[in-house]
Design a protein around this motif. Structure first.
Motif, mmCIF file in Angstrom:
data_model
loop_
_atom_site.group_PDB
_atom_site.id
_atom_site.type_symbol
_atom_site.label_atom_id
_atom_site.label_comp_id
_atom_site.label_asym_id
_atom_site.label_seq_id
_atom_site.Cartn_x
_atom_site.Cartn_y
_atom_site.Cartn_z
ATOM 1 N N GLN A 1 11.087 18.216 39.795
ATOM 2 C CA GLN A 1 9.917 17.767 39.013
ATOM 3 C C GLN A 1 10.360 16.801 37.906
ATOM 4 O O GLN A 1 9.719 15.785 37.660
ATOM 5 C CB GLN A 1 9.159 18.948 38.366
ATOM 6 C CG GLN A 1 8.842 20.127 39.271
ATOM 7 C CD GLN A 1 8.248 19.741 40.606
ATOM 8 O OE1 GLN A 1 7.327 18.922 40.675
ATOM 9 N NE2 GLN A 1 8.772 20.305 41.682
ATOM 10 N N HIS A 2 11.467 17.153 37.229
ATOM 11 C CA HIS A 2 11.893 16.359 36.071
ATOM 12 C C HIS A 2 12.387 14.967 36.480
ATOM 13 O O HIS A 2 12.021 13.960 35.877
ATOM 14 C CB HIS A 2 12.977 17.131 35.295
ATOM 15 C CG HIS A 2 13.253 16.550 33.946
ATOM 16 N ND1 HIS A 2 13.599 17.295 32.856
ATOM 17 C CD2 HIS A 2 13.211 15.273 33.514
ATOM 18 C CE1 HIS A 2 13.770 16.503 31.823
ATOM 19 N NE2 HIS A 2 13.543 15.275 32.191
ATOM 20 N N THR A 3 13.196 14.909 37.547
ATOM 21 C CA THR A 3 13.672 13.599 37.989
ATOM 22 C C THR A 3 12.495 12.800 38.558
ATOM 23 O O THR A 3 12.412 11.580 38.358
ATOM 24 C CB THR A 3 14.788 13.751 39.043
ATOM 25 O OG1 THR A 3 15.691 14.772 38.617
ATOM 26 C CG2 THR A 3 15.552 12.452 39.209
ATOM 27 N N GLN B 1 9.580 12.901 37.457
ATOM 28 C CA GLN B 1 8.875 12.368 36.279
ATOM 29 C C GLN B 1 9.532 11.083 35.781
ATOM 30 O O GLN B 1 8.837 10.102 35.483
ATOM 31 C CB GLN B 1 8.864 13.424 35.164
ATOM 32 C CG GLN B 1 8.197 12.963 33.875
ATOM 33 C CD GLN B 1 9.184 12.456 32.857
ATOM 34 O OE1 GLN B 1 10.207 13.114 32.591
ATOM 35 N NE2 GLN B 1 8.905 11.308 32.268
ATOM 36 N N HIS B 2 10.872 11.073 35.690
ATOM 37 C CA HIS B 2 11.563 9.841 35.266
ATOM 38 C C HIS B 2 11.162 8.681 36.181
ATOM 39 O O HIS B 2 10.845 7.587 35.720
ATOM 40 C CB HIS B 2 13.085 10.013 35.363
ATOM 41 C CG HIS B 2 13.699 10.754 34.216
ATOM 42 N ND1 HIS B 2 14.659 10.224 33.391
ATOM 43 C CD2 HIS B 2 13.488 12.004 33.766
ATOM 44 C CE1 HIS B 2 15.025 11.125 32.480
ATOM 45 N NE2 HIS B 2 14.322 12.224 32.689
ATOM 46 N N LEU B 3 11.185 8.948 37.477
ATOM 47 C CA LEU B 3 10.900 7.906 38.466
ATOM 48 C C LEU B 3 9.453 7.413 38.358
ATOM 49 O O LEU B 3 9.195 6.210 38.286
ATOM 50 C CB LEU B 3 11.187 8.461 39.876
ATOM 51 C CG LEU B 3 10.821 7.607 41.082
ATOM 52 C CD1 LEU B 3 11.325 6.183 40.932
ATOM 53 C CD2 LEU B 3 11.390 8.225 42.355
ATOM 54 N N ALA C 1 17.008 8.267 27.573
ATOM 55 C CA ALA C 1 17.784 9.263 26.844
ATOM 56 C C ALA C 1 17.124 10.605 27.113
ATOM 57 O O ALA C 1 15.935 10.774 26.853
ATOM 58 C CB ALA C 1 17.780 8.957 25.357
ATOM 59 N N CYS C 2 17.884 11.560 27.673
ATOM 60 C CA CYS C 2 17.273 12.836 28.064
ATOM 61 C C CYS C 2 18.340 13.921 28.161
ATOM 62 O O CYS C 2 19.453 13.668 28.608
ATOM 63 C CB CYS C 2 16.566 12.667 29.404
ATOM 64 S SG CYS C 2 15.749 14.167 29.965
ATOM 65 N N GLY C 3 17.974 15.122 27.756
ATOM 66 C CA GLY C 3 18.916 16.241 27.814
ATOM 67 C C GLY C 3 18.648 17.178 28.974
ATOM 68 O O GLY C 3 19.293 18.218 29.088
ATOM 69 N N GLY C 4 17.710 16.808 29.834
ATOM 70 C CA GLY C 4 17.285 17.726 30.903
ATOM 71 C C GLY C 4 18.209 17.741 32.106
ATOM 72 O O GLY C 4 19.253 17.089 32.124
ATOM 73 N N THR C 5 17.810 18.500 33.112
ATOM 74 C CA THR C 5 18.610 18.591 34.342
ATOM 75 C C THR C 5 17.949 17.746 35.423
ATOM 76 O O THR C 5 16.732 17.774 35.584
ATOM 77 C CB THR C 5 18.717 20.047 34.819
ATOM 78 O OG1 THR C 5 17.417 20.580 35.018
ATOM 79 C CG2 THR C 5 19.448 20.905 33.800
ATOM 80 N N HIS C 6 18.775 16.977 36.154
ATOM 81 C CA HIS C 6 18.255 16.037 37.150
ATOM 82 C C HIS C 6 19.050 16.133 38.437
ATOM 83 O O HIS C 6 20.185 16.583 38.429
ATOM 84 C CB HIS C 6 18.345 14.602 36.609
ATOM 85 C CG HIS C 6 17.762 14.448 35.238
ATOM 86 N ND1 HIS C 6 18.475 14.749 34.110
ATOM 87 C CD2 HIS C 6 16.537 14.073 34.825
ATOM 88 C CE1 HIS C 6 17.709 14.547 33.048
ATOM 89 N NE2 HIS C 6 16.518 14.152 33.444
ATOM 90 N N VAL C 7 18.449 15.638 39.520
ATOM 91 C CA VAL C 7 19.159 15.600 40.807
ATOM 92 C C VAL C 7 20.101 14.395 40.807
ATOM 93 O O VAL C 7 20.034 13.540 39.923
ATOM 94 C CB VAL C 7 18.170 15.516 41.996
ATOM 95 C CG1 VAL C 7 17.331 16.783 42.070
ATOM 96 C CG2 VAL C 7 17.279 14.278 41.884
HETATM 97 ZN ZN LIG Z 1 15.063 13.915 31.960
#
Ligand SMILES: [Zn+2]
Length: 385
Positions: free
Chosen positions: A93-95, A97-99, A188-194
């Motif tokens: 979901q998070h990656t 969102q970036h895309l 800039a992001c501290g989250g977890t991504h694929v």
């Molecule tokens: Zn992120």
């Protein structure tokens, strides 16, 4: 200061660590290093186990990370396991969102001002020109194209003063963690991504909603998108079976049926009124005139709706010298209708009777209606009438 293992390896799911601090009840622990992601930046915390005890919540306390446990554990070295299904879902979901945010900015100058990763679906709030379904579909198409290209997603660290070309400028100072989608996005992001866009899986945009000056775009990625599409299909299939129609013809079929139902309802209402008019007339003809040549009818129903009797009452009292009273036991209510020459003001008479019985209601000189609290009060009103 907790060493955040997920910063450099989002795929780490089992690790060992040492407890460096603990709450007095032993149910909140601080580790020297952790792969548990704490709630932050729109992404929810990870769950899993520490020494076999369930992790209920993970919170970011600036320099260290608090792990809230279902039970206390003794201090010392611990083996930890991340709930990988939940974590990987969050990574998709998070990656995604970036895309999606990057595509919205690139193609339509739409700026993402907030992100929420929910249990069922996620949302981004977009600032800029209004977003209609055509724009949303185009963003969805472009985002999925980049998914199919399986572009690398990489993480690197850079000092804030040297960083350029971020999609959204960062207010942080010092070292920034920058997540990049090859040739598309730097955030800039501290989250977890694929590690590559292919792992995001399909991206499906759903609801668009106007929220103040922004458009809230709901979306699902990866396994969620497949689950959602499956649920949508099942719902549509059930509807199609009801109409014995092919799936694609369901919307037109429903519209046609709805129109037919409305026309049927209109025709039914008209027939009902016609029937009531006949019933009122017939009732008049079969009712013998009483004192002073007035025909009086009183009808009593256990329950139902007085509205259903209005048309009969109207037709009955359209004839000369007629009085019509109808009462309903449940809910206790009464209707009074009179002919123009009956010498009675229905509104005034009923109002007085109702007031004496503690009820309320009213109407005009020809027809009035009201309700009371109970059966005893209803009997008093009827006796008065
Ligand atoms: Zn992120």
């Amino acid at each position: 200061m907790t060493d955040r293992l997920y910063y450099t390896d989002s795929y780490l799911r089992n690790f060992s660590a040492a407890i460096v601090d603990q709450s007095p009840d032993g149910r909140t622990v601080y580790l020297d290093r952790t792969a548990f992601y704490p709630t932050s930046g729109g992404q929810p915390f990870d769950t899993g186990t520490i020494s076999g005890v369930a992790v209920l919540e993970v919170a970011d306390e600036d320099h260290r990370i608090a792990h809230h446990l279902a039970a206390s554990i003794p201090t010392g070295p611990v083996d930890c396991a991340i709930d990988w299904n939940r974590r990987f879902d969050h990574m998709q979901q998070h990656t995604g969102q970036h895309l999606l945010s990057a595509v919205c900015t690139e193609s339509f100058a739409l700026k993402t001002v907030s992100f929420h990763l929910g249990a069922e679906s996620s949302t981004i709030d977009l600032e800029g020109p209004p977003v209609d379904s055509r724009i949303a579909q185009e963003c969805e198409r472009l985002a999925n194209e980049i998914v199919f290209q399986n572009r690398p997603v990489s993480v690197h660290f850079q000092h804030a003063s040297e960083v350029q070309d971020l999609r959204k400028p960062s207010e942080r100072e010092g070292t920034l963690r920058i997540v990049s989608i090859d040739s598309l996005d730097r955030s800039a992001c501290g989250g977890t991504h694929v590690l590559a866009t292919g792992e995001i899986g399909p991206i499906l945009i759903r609801k668009l909603e106007k929220v103040r000056q922004t458009t809230r775009v709901e979306f699902v990625c990866g396994a969620r998108a497949v689950r959602r599409a499956r649920a949508d299909y099942d719902a549509l299939l059930k509807t199609a079976q009801l109409f014995s129609a092919p799936l694609d013809e369901v919307p037109a079929m429903v519209a046609t049926q709805l129109e037919a139902a409305r026309a049927g309802e209109k025709a039914r209402r008209k027939l009902e009124l016609d029937l009531a008019a006949f019933q009122g007339k017939e009732l008049y003809e079969t009712t013998a005139p009483g004192d002073g040549g007035v025909r009086r009818v009183s009808q009593r129903l256990e329950r139902g709706n007085l509205e259903d009797l209005r048309a009969i009452a109207q037709s009955f009292t359209a004839q000369p010298q007629a009085v019509f009273v109808a009462a309903l036991n449940d809910p206790p209510s009464v209707l009074l209708a009179v002919s123009a020459d009956a010498g009675i003001d229905a509104g005034k008479l009923l109002k007085t009777a109702l007031q004496e019985a503690g009820g309320r209601g009213g109407g005009n000189a020809r027809m009035a209606q009201g309700s009371v609290a109970d059966r005893a009060a209803l009997e008093r009103v009827l006796a008065k009438l």
